[in-house]
Design an enzyme around this catalytic site. Structure first.
Site, PDB file in Angstrom:
ATOM      1  N   HIS A   1      47.564  15.692  43.152  1.00 11.48           N
ATOM      2  CA  HIS A   1      47.002  14.466  43.714  1.00 11.48           C
ATOM      3  C   HIS A   1      45.674  14.198  43.040  1.00 11.48           C
ATOM      4  O   HIS A   1      44.923  15.133  42.745  1.00 11.48           O
ATOM      5  CB  HIS A   1      46.801  14.619  45.234  1.00 11.48           C
ATOM      6  CG  HIS A   1      46.601  13.319  45.922  1.00 11.48           C
ATOM      7  ND1 HIS A   1      45.372  12.717  46.002  1.00 11.48           N
ATOM      8  CD2 HIS A   1      47.484  12.493  46.536  1.00 11.48           C
ATOM      9  CE1 HIS A   1      45.511  11.568  46.649  1.00 11.48           C
ATOM     10  NE2 HIS A   1      46.780  11.405  46.980  1.00 11.48           N
TER      11      HIS A   1
ATOM     12  N   ASP B   1      54.365  13.278  49.583  1.00 14.16           N
ATOM     13  CA  ASP B   1      55.752  12.936  49.264  1.00 14.16           C
ATOM     14  C   ASP B   1      56.689  14.136  49.189  1.00 14.16           C
ATOM     15  O   ASP B   1      57.900  13.970  49.099  1.00 14.16           O
ATOM     16  CB  ASP B   1      55.805  12.190  47.923  1.00 14.16           C
ATOM     17  CG  ASP B   1      55.305  10.766  48.086  1.00 14.16           C
ATOM     18  OD1 ASP B   1      55.632  10.157  49.104  1.00 14.16           O
ATOM     19  OD2 ASP B   1      54.581  10.288  47.192  1.00 14.16           O
TER      20      ASP B   1
HETATM   21  N1  ACO Z   1      53.443  19.112  37.777  1.00 16.31           N
HETATM   22  C1  ACO Z   1      52.931  19.808  36.723  1.00 16.31           C
HETATM   23  N2  ACO Z   1      51.680  19.662  36.260  1.00 16.31           N
HETATM   24  C2  ACO Z   1      50.893  18.775  36.876  1.00 16.31           C
HETATM   25  C3  ACO Z   1      51.339  18.010  37.968  1.00 16.31           C
HETATM   26  C4  ACO Z   1      52.665  18.201  38.418  1.00 16.31           C
HETATM   27  N3  ACO Z   1      53.140  17.507  39.447  1.00 16.31           N
HETATM   28  N4  ACO Z   1      50.354  17.180  38.387  1.00 16.31           N
HETATM   29  C5  ACO Z   1      49.313  17.416  37.580  1.00 16.31           C
HETATM   30  N5  ACO Z   1      49.636  18.391  36.666  1.00 16.31           N
HETATM   31  C6  ACO Z   1      48.741  18.966  35.648  1.00 16.31           C
HETATM   32  C7  ACO Z   1      48.511  17.978  34.503  1.00 16.31           C
HETATM   33  O1  ACO Z   1      49.482  18.136  33.490  1.00 16.31           O
HETATM   34  C8  ACO Z   1      47.129  18.367  34.060  1.00 16.31           C
HETATM   35  O2  ACO Z   1      47.231  19.558  33.311  1.00 16.31           O
HETATM   36  P1  ACO Z   1      46.206  19.837  32.084  1.00 16.31           P
HETATM   37  O3  ACO Z   1      44.854  19.988  32.714  1.00 16.31           O
HETATM   38  O4  ACO Z   1      46.719  21.088  31.443  1.00 16.31           O
HETATM   39  O5  ACO Z   1      46.275  18.627  31.188  1.00 16.31           O
HETATM   40  C9  ACO Z   1      46.415  18.735  35.360  1.00 16.31           C
HETATM   41  O6  ACO Z   1      47.462  19.153  36.253  1.00 16.31           O
HETATM   42  C10 ACO Z   1      45.666  17.570  35.986  1.00 16.31           C
HETATM   43  O7  ACO Z   1      46.592  16.501  36.192  1.00 16.31           O
HETATM   44  P2  ACO Z   1      46.295  14.969  35.959  1.00 16.31           P
HETATM   45  O8  ACO Z   1      47.517  14.290  35.459  1.00 16.31           O
HETATM   46  O9  ACO Z   1      45.047  14.797  35.150  1.00 16.31           O
HETATM   47  O10 ACO Z   1      45.993  14.511  37.432  1.00 16.31           O
HETATM   48  P3  ACO Z   1      45.919  13.023  37.908  1.00 16.31           P
HETATM   49  O11 ACO Z   1      44.903  13.004  38.976  1.00 16.31           O
HETATM   50  O12 ACO Z   1      45.753  12.083  36.793  1.00 16.31           O
HETATM   51  O13 ACO Z   1      47.378  12.762  38.497  1.00 16.31           O
HETATM   52  C11 ACO Z   1      49.232  12.664  39.941  1.00 16.31           C
HETATM   53  C12 ACO Z   1      47.704  12.842  39.834  1.00 16.31           C
HETATM   54  C13 ACO Z   1      49.657  11.370  39.237  1.00 16.31           C
HETATM   55  C14 ACO Z   1      49.594  12.557  41.420  1.00 16.31           C
HETATM   56  C15 ACO Z   1      49.905  13.890  39.277  1.00 16.31           C
HETATM   57  O14 ACO Z   1      49.528  15.068  39.953  1.00 16.31           O
HETATM   58  C16 ACO Z   1      51.428  13.750  39.256  1.00 16.31           C
HETATM   59  O15 ACO Z   1      51.973  13.153  38.332  1.00 16.31           O
HETATM   60  N6  ACO Z   1      52.151  14.309  40.300  1.00 16.31           N
HETATM   61  C17 ACO Z   1      53.581  14.141  40.395  1.00 16.31           C
HETATM   62  C18 ACO Z   1      53.917  12.761  40.930  1.00 16.31           C
HETATM   63  C19 ACO Z   1      53.625  12.643  42.418  1.00 16.31           C
HETATM   64  O16 ACO Z   1      53.933  13.501  43.218  1.00 16.31           O
HETATM   65  N7  ACO Z   1      53.005  11.506  42.772  1.00 16.31           N
HETATM   66  C20 ACO Z   1      52.686  11.184  44.187  1.00 16.31           C
HETATM   67  C21 ACO Z   1      51.209  11.209  44.391  1.00 16.31           C
HETATM   68  S1  ACO Z   1      50.826  10.943  46.088  1.00 16.31           S
HETATM   69  C22 ACO Z   1      50.978   9.299  46.305  1.00 16.31           C
HETATM   70  O17 ACO Z   1      50.915   8.494  45.428  1.00 16.31           O
HETATM   71  C23 ACO Z   1      51.250   8.868  47.642  1.00 16.31           C
END
Ligand code: ACO
Length: 436
Positions: free
Chosen positions: A308, A365
């Site tokens: 998140h 979610d």
């Molecule tokens: N699975 C694996 N790795 C992940 C995940 C995941 N679900 N989420 C983040 N990471 C990793 C990224 O690859 C990144 O790694 P790095 O530092 O080696 O590059 C690190 O964790 C930070 O992630 P970001 O993408 O920079 O985090 P951001 O805040 O931009 O994204 C998001 C947040 C979009 C929710 C992301 O965690 C994601 O894509 N999750 C899966 C989709 C999801 O569940 N979305 C629902 C969110 S809740 C809502 O909208 C109600």
């Protein structure tokens, strides 16, 4: 560097500029850079607004480090225990929980506005079979402006009770109609004797050949799910609502934009994506393989329902849903094999250094879809459910935004394209070539 309480000093090109510090009611600090460009010629660069507060707001407080979520100062855990979704909707839009009379008036308004204009009902016939309900919903909401023409900003703001009730009530009817159309069944009209969530379940599942039994525990779970999703401050769809609304677009078109933003798999679409992922893992049987795929930076696969932007600890909504999911499934004697897969994924991920180091926990979610499945909601309706729940939050933000001194949202950019010198040079070369 904090120079004195209330200011920081920024040194740019040898010149010192004082920037005011603002502190929120929960102690959150920010540097007000509103005059920075005027005073220095510089702007700030913050792609995806990772570090930017776009507005002041009194609606929702989130502390991502401590896992706190409060609507209008009331903890989410308390709202789930003591209120119904309709009361939370009122709280978000009006700032206070309704008293008995206000609640009755609001419910009456919801009932009076629950029917869709009959001409709009025919729109559903013209969407292709299999169209995603989120696309249908955003289109239909946009069309509301043509049927309810009092859409100028002042009428809508003055009549916020009506604007709000119409949207919250009618969108629920639209969602149920879209589902009935998709399965080729006659639509079921809303009933005034039913509460908001009971009405929705009835419109979804009642049929001329098999009357739907409304179970109080199903109504309770739906209320909880809707309350948990009702607002989450400046998330992607709310930011879309506030940005688009700042151009003084009518509320229907504004909400339609919010729905479009919510439909993305990285936002509201994640609840459907989680179930698709869990089914894939179940079919394969090797949970660790998928965890490794999620950790592999060369692989676009992510663990859906994990991570998140704001929460760097367990999402408090996920904690409530997980508990309620276990209890509800047990109570109705419903065994969902995907719940076992979800538990295993969570257990492995939460002990894996990759997820620990990045503070990746289940988000709202992760368990939501399992509960929706138990309620009989089809997967392509999951994000629609999220949209129904988020409506009061969007409306509250729209109301707060137009009620304040908000200017049209218009970020700056740092241009990194071709310069005039580059193009002149290319044009000159081209001219020489064509002459030859
Ligand atoms: N699975 C694996 N790795 C992940 C995940 C995941 N679900 N989420 C983040 N990471 C990793 C990224 O690859 C990144 O790694 P790095 O530092 O080696 O590059 C690190 O964790 C930070 O992630 P970001 O993408 O920079 O985090 P951001 O805040 O931009 O994204 C998001 C947040 C979009 C929710 C992301 O965690 C994601 O894509 N999750 C899966 C989709 C999801 O569940 N979305 C629902 C969110 S809740 C809502 O909208 C109600």
């Amino acid at each position: 560097m904090v120079e004195s309480p209330g200011y920081v000093t920024l040194e740019i090109e040898g010149r010192k500029v004082k920037l005011p510090v603002v502190v929120g009611s929960e102690g959150e600090k920010a540097i007000d850079i509103g005059n920075l460009r005027r005073e220095t010629g510089y702007v700030t660069l913050d792609p995806s607004f990772m570090n930017t507060a776009a507005c002041y707001s009194q609606i929702t407080f989130v502390d991502g480090e401590k896992g706190i979520l409060r609507y209008r100062g009331i903890p989410i855990e308390e709202l789930v225990q003591k209120t119904m979704f309709v009361e939370v909707a009122y709280l978000l839009v009006h700032g206070e929980l309704p008293n008995e009379e206000e609640r009755r008036n609001f419910s009456r308004l919801l009932n009076r506005n629950s029917l869709l204009h009959e001409d709009m009902r025919h729109f559903f016939d013209h969407f292709p079979q299999g169209a995603h309900p989120m696309h249908i919903l955003s289109t239909m909401i946009n069309a509301l402006a043509a049927f309810y023409p009092n859409v100028d900003l002042k009428s809508m703001a003055d009549d916020i009770d009506l604007s709000c009730a119409r949207l919250i009530s009618i969108v629920r009817t639209m969602a149920a109609f879209a589902y009935k159309k998709s399965i080729g069944e006659p639509v079921v009209y809303p009933r005034h004797d039913l509460s908001y969530c009971a009405n929705f379940l009835n419109m979804m599942f009642d049929s001329p050949v098999s009357p739907y039994q409304i179970r109080p525990e199903a109504v309770r779970i739906l209320n909880i799910l809707f309350i948990l999703h009702a607002d989450h401050e400046q998330n992607c769809s709310t930011t879309a609502v506030r940005s688009i609304g700042s151009a003084q677009v009518n509320l229907y078109a504004t909400i339609s934009a919010g729905i479009s933003a919510l439909s993305g798999p990285l936002h509201g679409g994640a609840n459907q994506a989680v179930i698709e992922m869990l089914r894939m893992i179940q079919a394969d049987g090797d949970v660790k393989k998928f965890i490794n795929m999620a950790k592999d930076r060369t692989n676009p696969f992510r663990l859906m329902g994990f991570g998140h932007r704001v929460y760097k600890t367990y999402d408090p909504r996920a904690a409530i849903i997980k508990k309620e999911c276990n209890a509800y499934l047990e109570r109705i004697h419903y065994k969902d094999p995907l719940l076992d897969v979800a538990r295993e994924v969570e257990e492995i991920a939460l002990t894996d250094p990759y997820f620990i180091e990045r503070h990746l926990y289940p988000n709202v979610d992760f368990y939501t879809g399992i509960l929706y499945r138990a309620l009989g909601i089809p997967e392509n309706m999951f994000t629609v459910m999220f949209a129904l729940a988020r409506l009061p939050g969007w409306i509250a933000h729209w109301k707060e935004m137009i009620g304040g001194a908000t200017k049209i949202v218009r970020p700056r950019q740092i241009y990194i394209g071709k310069t005039l010198a580059d193009t002149m040079e290319a044009m000159a070369v081209r001219e020489v070539l064509t002459q030859n």
